[in-house]
Each structure stands twice: as structure tokens, then as C-alpha cells.
Design a protein around this motif. Sequence first.
Motif, short mmCIF file in Angstrom:
data_model
loop_
_atom_site.label_atom_id
_atom_site.label_comp_id
_atom_site.label_asym_id
_atom_site.label_seq_id
_atom_site.Cartn_x
_atom_site.Cartn_y
_atom_site.Cartn_z
N VAL A 103 38.74 38.89 43.68
CA VAL A 103 37.41 39.43 43.35
C VAL A 103 37.59 40.72 42.58
N GLY A 154 37.19 34.35 45.46
CA GLY A 154 36.79 34.69 44.08
C GLY A 154 37.28 33.57 43.18
N ALA A 155 36.36 33.03 42.39
CA ALA A 155 36.72 31.90 41.53
C ALA A 155 36.39 32.23 40.08
N GLY A 156 36.85 33.40 39.64
CA GLY A 156 36.56 33.84 38.28
C GLY A 156 37.64 33.43 37.29
N ALA A 157 37.73 34.24 36.23
CA ALA A 157 38.61 33.89 35.11
C ALA A 157 40.08 33.76 35.53
N VAL A 205 33.84 45.10 44.45
CA VAL A 205 33.26 44.42 45.62
C VAL A 205 34.32 44.12 46.69
N PRO A 231 48.88 38.28 37.47
CA PRO A 231 48.96 37.16 36.52
C PRO A 231 48.15 37.49 35.26
N PHE A 241 45.37 39.79 43.65
CA PHE A 241 45.38 39.94 42.18
C PHE A 241 44.60 41.20 41.76
N MET A 249 45.85 42.94 25.75
CA MET A 249 45.49 41.60 25.24
C MET A 249 44.28 41.65 24.29
N ALA A 280 43.32 44.43 40.51
CA ALA A 280 44.13 45.36 39.74
C ALA A 280 44.19 46.76 40.33
N ARG A 329 32.34 26.95 37.54
CA ARG A 329 33.78 26.98 37.36
C ARG A 329 34.49 26.33 38.56
N PHE A 377 50.49 46.06 34.93
CA PHE A 377 49.06 45.77 34.84
C PHE A 377 48.47 46.49 33.62
N THR A 394 30.95 31.45 41.29
CA THR A 394 30.95 31.02 39.90
C THR A 394 30.88 29.48 39.93
N PRO A 426 45.86 35.51 31.81
CA PRO A 426 45.19 34.23 31.50
C PRO A 426 46.10 33.13 30.95
N1 LIG Z 1 41.16 38.47 34.25
C1 LIG Z 1 42.44 38.85 34.25
O1 LIG Z 1 43.16 38.70 33.23
C2 LIG Z 1 43.07 39.43 35.49
C3 LIG Z 1 44.47 39.53 35.54
C4 LIG Z 1 45.07 40.03 36.70
C5 LIG Z 1 44.28 40.46 37.76
N2 LIG Z 1 42.92 40.37 37.65
C6 LIG Z 1 42.12 40.83 38.81
O2 LIG Z 1 41.56 39.68 39.41
C7 LIG Z 1 40.28 40.02 39.94
C8 LIG Z 1 39.27 39.01 39.40
O3 LIG Z 1 39.23 39.15 37.98
P1 LIG Z 1 38.49 38.08 37.08
O4 LIG Z 1 38.79 38.44 35.67
O5 LIG Z 1 38.80 36.71 37.56
O6 LIG Z 1 36.97 38.46 37.40
P2 LIG Z 1 35.68 37.54 37.29
O7 LIG Z 1 35.87 36.48 36.26
O8 LIG Z 1 34.52 38.46 37.18
O9 LIG Z 1 35.65 36.81 38.70
C9 LIG Z 1 35.29 37.47 39.87
C10 LIG Z 1 34.98 36.39 40.89
O10 LIG Z 1 34.64 37.04 42.12
C11 LIG Z 1 33.52 36.34 42.62
N3 LIG Z 1 32.80 37.09 43.61
C12 LIG Z 1 31.94 38.11 43.47
N4 LIG Z 1 31.46 38.47 44.67
C13 LIG Z 1 32.04 37.64 45.58
C14 LIG Z 1 31.95 37.48 46.97
N5 LIG Z 1 31.13 38.23 47.71
N6 LIG Z 1 32.70 36.53 47.57
C15 LIG Z 1 33.52 35.74 46.86
N7 LIG Z 1 33.64 35.84 45.53
C16 LIG Z 1 32.90 36.77 44.91
C17 LIG Z 1 32.70 36.03 41.41
O11 LIG Z 1 31.72 35.06 41.72
P3 LIG Z 1 30.26 35.04 41.04
O12 LIG Z 1 30.50 34.75 39.58
O13 LIG Z 1 29.56 33.93 41.74
O14 LIG Z 1 29.67 36.41 41.27
C18 LIG Z 1 33.81 35.50 40.51
O15 LIG Z 1 34.11 34.18 40.86
C19 LIG Z 1 39.99 41.46 39.55
O16 LIG Z 1 40.19 42.30 40.65
C20 LIG Z 1 40.98 41.76 38.46
O17 LIG Z 1 41.41 43.10 38.53
C21 LIG Z 1 42.30 39.84 36.57
#
Ligand SMILES: NC(=O)c1ccc[n+]([C@@H]2O[C@H](COP(=O)([O-])OP(=O)(O)OC[C@H]3O[C@@H](n4cnc5c(N)ncnc54)[C@H](OP(=O)(O)O)[C@@H]3O)[C@@H](O)[C@H]2O)c1
Length: 265
Positions: free
Chosen positions: A70, A7-10, A74, A117, A93, A166, A95, A39, A160, A36, A119
Motif C-alpha cells: 500500500v 494492496g493491489a496497485g501497480a 495509509v 521491485p 514494498f 524511471m 518505499a 486490476r 529505491f 483496485t 515495474p
Molecule cells: N510503483 C512502483 O514502481 C513501486 C516500486 C517499489 C515499491 N513501491 C511501493 O509499493 C507501494 C504501492 O505502490 P503502487 O505504485 O503499487 O501504488 P498504487 O498503484 O497506488 O497501489 C496502492 C494500492 O493500495 C490499495 N489500498 C489503498 N488503501 C488500502 C487499504 N485500506 N487496504 C488495502 N489496500 C489498499 C489501493 O487500492 P484502491 O485503488 O482500491 O484504493 C491500491 O491497490 C508503495 O508504498 C510504493 O512505495 C512502488
Amino acid sequence: MTIGFIGAGAITEAVVTGLCEAADRRGRAILLSPRTRERSRSLSERYAAVRVAADNQQVVDRSELVFLAVRPQVAETVLAALAFRPQQRVASFIATVDSAQISRLIQPARFIARVAPVPPAARRAGPIAMCPPNESLAELFSSIGTVIQVSDEGQLDAFFSVSALMAPYFELLESVSAWLRAQGVEAAQADAYTGSLFRAIAEKSTQPSGEGFAELVAEHATRAGINEQMRRELLAAGFFSQAQAGLDLIKERMQGRATYEDTLK
Ligand SMILES: NC(=O)c1ccc[n+]([C@@H]2O[C@H](COP(=O)([O-])OP(=O)(O)OC[C@H]3O[C@@H](n4cnc5c(N)ncnc54)[C@H](OP(=O)(O)O)[C@@H]3O)[C@@H](O)[C@H]2O)c1
């Protein structure tokens, strides 16, 4: 050591940026899922240590330590499709998926911790809670934030939950700035005053004393002054107790007893 991210999200972007900007990088290589695409590609262009894998399985195969990043919806499908190996270390990570579920989904790899973690890790600031305590992870994350380790998973869920404040915090700043604009203040001055005030007072709260923040409340509430009046009125209106009720709701959701559809009464 190669550290992989599924997973390469936020949050991956924030943690990877923080780790790559940290002074102590010690030959770390970072491998990202090809998700993503913009990114992950831009992180690999910005930092020599970062590469984008061909697929998730390659991330698992080439990393000693894997972070799961992720969305919860999913997680099961993504992890079920991957073959982990014994002795490989995995931290999550995600939640709302507990450590028992993660351990089951990554068999036969070794689940080491859930990590929360935030942001600001990109700027090497903010708290990073983890459960259970793990010295090597704590050392890694201490370069990008204030590490808080707990043994009780319910406490990790509580941390969490607090991180859900935030967006409400920025909503408060936005409503304050909008109120100033409604008084005829020019927009840039409204934002400058609001941002500067909240930043300056937030800085007062970063020294952990274990004695709570009542002293800071007292320090900022001159007797019969405007702060004391505002605090009294917000307390009476239930502003703070509603915030605590919101934390209860989010923790219920973290632990699978509530959903996004649930609301405060
Ligand atoms: N954001 C926060 O502040 C934060 C803090 C602590 C923990 N978290 C946790 O971290 C996790 C991710 O959060 P996020 O905010 O980073 O979400 P996000 O920005 O939506 O990122 C999710 C990532 O998962 C990828 N993904 C989806 N399907 C996938 C697959 N089959 N294989 C590999 N990657 C896949 C997405 O790729 P595509 O864009 O290509 O679909 C995207 O890169 C969540 O479980 C959340 O609870 C988030």
C-alpha cells in the motif's frame, strides 16, 4: 505456499504478473486484497493461481508470506487494523517506511525484509533490491529480476532513490522525440529512432563488472566527435550533477528528512 498481497496497485500487478509468467511457479498460490477491483479481478481471471480475498484480514489469515504494497500514507492505518500471527513472514514494498516501523506494525509476525521491485518485474526484468538478505525471498525474486541483497538499510534507500529515475528517463526520450518532430520528422519515425537507440545502448550496460561505466563512456565518445561534445556540454551545464543532487533529495525523502514539497535549489 500462499503468498498474500495487501494492496493491489501497480507494483503488485507487476510482481504478480512476473511470478505467474515465470517458468518455475512451483504450486504457488497468490491471494490479493480486494482493492483496485478491476486490476485484482483481471489478474485472477488471467492466472489460475491468483484469487481475490474477501478483505485484507483474509489475505493475512490465509497466507504464509505477506507482501505489504500500500502507499506509505495509509500504511499505518491499514496495518493497525490487521491481526498478524506469530511465525508468519511479512515483507514490505513500501518505499518510505523503514523496517523498524514495519516490524512494530505487524507484531507478532516476523518481518523478513524490505524489497524494492520495479515495474519491469512484470516482464521478469530489472533490479530487485532487498534488505536484509533473505535466501528464500531472493530465490523467489530471482525468477523475475536481478536480485541485489544488502545488509545496510541506507543502501536499500539509495537503490529505491535511483528507481526514481524511471520517469525522468522517459521524459528524456519524450524530449528527444519531440525535438526530432520539431525537425520535421514524422512522429512514428521519431519514436522508432529514439526508442531503438536508447534500448540498444541500454543493453550494453547490463553486465555487472564492478568497474563503473567509464569504459562505456569512452567507447561511445570518439575524440572530438559529436558524443564527446554533447557530454562535455551537458557536464558543464550541470546536467549530471543535478541528477545526483536529485538522488540526494529523494534519499532524504526516503528517510523522512524531506517531503514531496522540497525542491532542488
Ligand atoms: N510503483 C512502483 O514502481 C513501486 C516500486 C517499489 C515499491 N513501491 C511501493 O509499493 C507501494 C504501492 O505502490 P503502487 O505504485 O503499487 O501504488 P498504487 O498503484 O497506488 O497501489 C496502492 C494500492 O493500495 C490499495 N489500498 C489503498 N488503501 C488500502 C487499504 N485500506 N487496504 C488495502 N489496500 C489498499 C489501493 O487500492 P484502491 O485503488 O482500491 O484504493 C491500491 O491497490 C508503495 O508504498 C510504493 O512505495 C512502488
